[in-house]
Write a protein that holds these residues in place. Structure first.
Motif, short mmCIF file in Angstrom:
data_model
loop_
_atom_site.label_atom_id
_atom_site.label_comp_id
_atom_site.label_asym_id
_atom_site.label_seq_id
_atom_site.Cartn_x
_atom_site.Cartn_y
_atom_site.Cartn_z
N VAL A 44 1.07 -1.03 0.01
CA VAL A 44 0.06 0.00 -0.08
C VAL A 44 0.72 1.24 0.00
O VAL A 44 1.92 1.26 0.51
CB VAL A 44 -0.94 -0.13 1.23
CG1 VAL A 44 -1.87 -1.02 1.06
CG2 VAL A 44 -0.25 0.10 2.62
N LYS A 46 0.00 4.07 1.63
CA LYS A 46 -0.27 4.54 2.93
C LYS A 46 -0.92 3.58 3.77
O LYS A 46 -1.50 2.90 3.19
CB LYS A 46 -0.91 5.75 2.76
CG LYS A 46 -0.32 7.08 2.18
CD LYS A 46 -1.58 8.39 2.25
CE LYS A 46 -0.85 9.49 1.37
NZ LYS A 46 -1.76 10.51 1.25
N GLU A 48 -3.34 1.59 5.74
CA GLU A 48 -4.65 1.26 5.75
C GLU A 48 -5.29 1.94 4.72
O GLU A 48 -6.51 2.20 4.54
CB GLU A 48 -5.45 1.78 7.02
CG GLU A 48 -5.01 1.24 8.32
CD GLU A 48 -5.63 2.01 9.60
OE1 GLU A 48 -6.53 2.82 9.45
OE2 GLU A 48 -5.62 1.32 10.76
N GLU A 49 -4.52 2.07 3.28
CA GLU A 49 -4.95 2.45 2.03
C GLU A 49 -5.51 1.27 1.38
O GLU A 49 -5.10 0.20 1.50
CB GLU A 49 -4.16 3.35 1.69
CG GLU A 49 -4.51 4.21 0.16
CD GLU A 49 -3.29 5.24 -0.27
OE1 GLU A 49 -3.53 6.42 -0.37
OE2 GLU A 49 -2.52 4.53 -0.85
N ARG A 50 -6.33 1.57 0.27
CA ARG A 50 -6.72 0.56 -0.58
C ARG A 50 -5.42 0.11 -1.45
O ARG A 50 -4.58 0.88 -1.86
CB ARG A 50 -7.53 1.10 -1.51
CG ARG A 50 -8.15 0.16 -2.42
CD ARG A 50 -8.99 0.71 -3.42
NE ARG A 50 -9.89 0.00 -4.35
CZ ARG A 50 -10.77 0.41 -5.24
NH1 ARG A 50 -11.27 1.36 -5.15
NH2 ARG A 50 -11.31 -0.64 -6.14
#
Length: 274
Positions: A44, A46, A48-50
């Motif tokens: 990812v 960032k 907790e990003e998709r």
């Protein structure tokens, strides 16, 4: 004192190529790895990003395991920030491998072509040289792009070069005279400059733009001049063909050697007949 303690057994680090976006392009070997007991890790930009790679697997119908682990690789040119991110990702991966379980790193496209995986594998091996690395090959974005655009990357004796567009227009201009097809990866930052070059070289009509190939957001543009001033996706490329390229004479060594052998045989036969 017991000197026969078992040595640490690391799991394998597996780069699972998923293809550029279409779940149907996941290979059988990749599919098998995804359904094995290997722990999933995925990249990812960032925390907790998709994840684009994870999305491909989800669209394939597989549930994301509860113990899947994200690894952050920020999109930045800050060398210090990048070094810290790579160190964290490598350390976390080595930590997981030290549990003795295989780790599958999900890779969009092909794991050997402009991929985060090879860099990660090197960094992990610096921490744990005994780690076994397996790379499962996959469909590259440019191969899929050529297929969906109905373009041949190369025919017969034609040549192909694949480069990041970031090398700049002067390098691209030079390579247009050296290769029949030029694949320009990650064209977003220099798109307008490249379009100007292709217009000057009269190659707009033989070029094609492809964005997020194989994904639900796939876009194929053959009128590439219409893209001027547009902000395109990072996952985009240009296929540029130069049908006017001057080619030198091909050296067909095997054919020449075969011809020379035939001549020698004829000469020998003639001498024997004399």
């Amino acid at each position: 004192m017991n000197n026969d303690l078992p040595s640490l057994r690391y799991g394998r680090l597996i780069g699972v190529s998923l293809g550029p976006g279409d779940p149907d392009l996941i290979t059988r070997r990749g599919w098998t790895a995804l359904q094995s007991d290997a722990r999933w890790t995925y990249p990812v930009k960032k925390a907790e990003e998709r994840s684009y790679a994870l999305d491909i697997v989800v669209r394939a119908g597989l549930a994301v395991p509860a113990d899947a682990v994200e690894l952050v690789f920020p999109m930045t040119r800050d060398a210090v920030a990048l070094a810290k991110a790579w160190a964290r990702a490598a350390a976390r991966t080595a930590e997981l491998l030290a549990e003795g379980r295989d780790v599958a790193f999900l890779v969009e496209g092909d794991a050997s072509t402009y991929s985060t995986f090879r860099h990660l594998a090197r960094a992990v091996r610096e921490l744990a040289p005994e780690v076994e690395v397996e790379t499962i090959p996959g469909v590259s974005s440019f191969a899929a792009a050529a297929a969906c655009a109905d373009i041949a990357l190369a025919e017969e004796d034609e040549t192909v070069a694949v480069i990041p567009a970031a090398y700049g227009v002067s390098v691209i201009d030079h390579l247009l005279d050296e290769f029949d097809t030029l694949v320009l990866m990650k064209v977003k930052p220099l798109l307008d400059e490249v379009l100007d070059l292709l217009e000057a070289r009269d190659l707009l009509a033989t070029s094609c733009f492809v964005e997020k190939v194989g994904s639900p957001e796939e876009r194929v543009v053959k009128d590439i001049a219409s893209l001027r001033g547009e902000k395109v996706n990072y996952l985009s490329l240009l296929l540029v063909q130069n049908p006017k390229r001057a080619r030198g004479e091909l050296r067909r060594g095997c054919r020449k050697r075969a011809a020379a052998t035939e001549i020698g045989t004829v000469a020998t036969t003639a001498e024997e007949a004399a």
